[in-house]
Design a protein around this motif. Sequence first.
Motif, PDB file in Angstrom:
ATOM      1  N   ALA A  88       0.697  41.124 -27.568  1.00 42.37           N
ATOM      2  CA  ALA A  88       1.033  41.408 -26.167  1.00 42.37           C
ATOM      3  C   ALA A  88       2.403  40.841 -25.798  1.00 42.37           C
ATOM      4  CB  ALA A  88      -0.046  40.842 -25.249  1.00 42.37           C
ATOM      5  N   ASP A  89       2.725  39.659 -26.311  1.00 42.19           N
ATOM      6  CA  ASP A  89       4.049  39.071 -26.050  1.00 42.19           C
ATOM      7  C   ASP A  89       5.152  39.902 -26.698  1.00 42.19           C
ATOM      8  OD1 ASP A  89       2.886  37.048 -24.608  1.00 42.19           O
ATOM      9  OD2 ASP A  89       2.964  35.569 -26.233  1.00 42.19           O
ATOM     10  N   ALA A  90       4.915  40.343 -27.941  1.00 40.85           N
ATOM     11  CA  ALA A  90       5.911  41.167 -28.633  1.00 40.85           C
ATOM     12  C   ALA A  90       6.114  42.499 -27.927  1.00 40.85           C
ATOM     13  CB  ALA A  90       5.477  41.395 -30.081  1.00 40.85           C
ATOM     14  N   ALA A  91       5.048  43.001 -27.285  1.00 40.29           N
ATOM     15  CA  ALA A  91       5.138  44.263 -26.540  1.00 40.29           C
ATOM     16  C   ALA A  91       5.673  44.066 -25.127  1.00 40.29           C
ATOM     17  CB  ALA A  91       3.759  44.910 -26.473  1.00 40.29           C
ATOM     18  N   ASP A  92       5.863  42.778 -24.743  1.00 40.80           N
ATOM     19  CA  ASP A  92       6.328  42.426 -23.396  1.00 40.80           C
ATOM     20  C   ASP A  92       5.372  42.949 -22.335  1.00 40.80           C
ATOM     21  OD1 ASP A  92       8.020  41.133 -21.639  1.00 40.80           O
ATOM     22  OD2 ASP A  92       9.263  42.898 -21.293  1.00 40.80           O
ATOM     23  N   TRP A  93       4.068  42.863 -22.625  1.00 39.92           N
ATOM     24  CA  TRP A  93       3.057  43.263 -21.656  1.00 39.92           C
ATOM     25  C   TRP A  93       2.806  42.113 -20.684  1.00 39.92           C
ATOM     26  CZ3 TRP A  93      -1.153  45.932 -25.170  1.00 39.92           C
ATOM     27  CH2 TRP A  93      -0.764  47.252 -25.413  1.00 39.92           C
TER      28      TRP A  93
END
Length: 380
Positions: free
Chosen positions: A170-175
């Motif tokens: 989720a962090d890598a996807a900037d969610w």
Amino acid sequence: MRNWILPEYISDVLPAEARQIESMRRSMLDLFSLYGYEQVEPPLVEYVESLLTQQDAALDLKTFKLVDELSGRQMGLRADITPQVARIDSHILNRQGVTRLCYTGSVLCTRPDGLLSTRQPRQIGAEIYGCADLAADVEIIELMFASLAQAGVSDMTLEVGHIGLFNAIADAADWQGELRQSAFNALKQKDVPTLKTLAASLAPELQQGLLALASSYGDLSVLAQARAQLPALPEIAAALDGLQQLHAALTARGITVRFDLAELPGSYYHTGLVFNAYAKGFTNAVARGGRYDSVGEKFGRSRPATGFSIDLRGLTSVPFPGKKAAVLAPKGEDAALLDAIRALRAQGEIVIVDLGVVQSEVHADRALQQKEGVWQVINL
């Protein structure tokens, strides 16, 4: 009016069940003390902002709220004791190094966790503060299994997950915000169609990793599959390494471990490892726990923490010995009779004084009778 009718999912605890719950409570607290855990007793009610950590929407929904007539501030009836123990550790005790704490008490929830659940669980648990090492998680899980075994639970399995895997993707996807929460809920429910929709715009490796989490369930081989399917992020590698080490440590202690990498906690204060204990004959988990390293941050002192909790009322289906047979004694003020009754009770005997009416629900197999001026116990 039917004044005896209770609210839905609220029930009385009757003598046989109450005796079993109290027996389990005492024996577990005694066991906790052998591991070095100190008991604390937080209040049933306190200001609502201290009961809810990390803007925990799930815990907020479960918390009954009322207005304090003395201060005018909003108060809450606790739905979980862990945030309270974190407050005690970080703000009241304020110790350095490792602190082991345990607790027991009722909590009250606005809604049950399931159709067969109560809204007033009798919670007991243990927590370690001040240690980020895997050894603390191993100790907590070992103690959890020992506690369940002492209560008569058998044929147990540990199901392990790690919220850090989802958080890394989720962090890598900037969610953030609602999108992140929707993905969290979909993964928790293993709702693959929704996950596919939410992940449609992600990079292929993130999309594949998120969908892989939903089907990552099983034995140790799951970790090898996860290494191949999840994105090569440092946080993911560290989480999988920790899970592999945990499996080795728990297997050495005779604990059966299975993995569910889509297992996500109901409360937001968890930060890493999460686990549930399941046992034959129970439809739901018999114990839950995990790591919550930032739970004390709201109280000004964020410390590593790990722990578990058990609902004692959920364990009352375990076979439990019947009530010990009693000694039936006559009523009276004879000094020798009173001394004999006190002596028997000091020896651990149940002594029921005959009040001259029907003794309801009393099983007496002996009686205290006077023979030749001496009070003696005879078989009936």
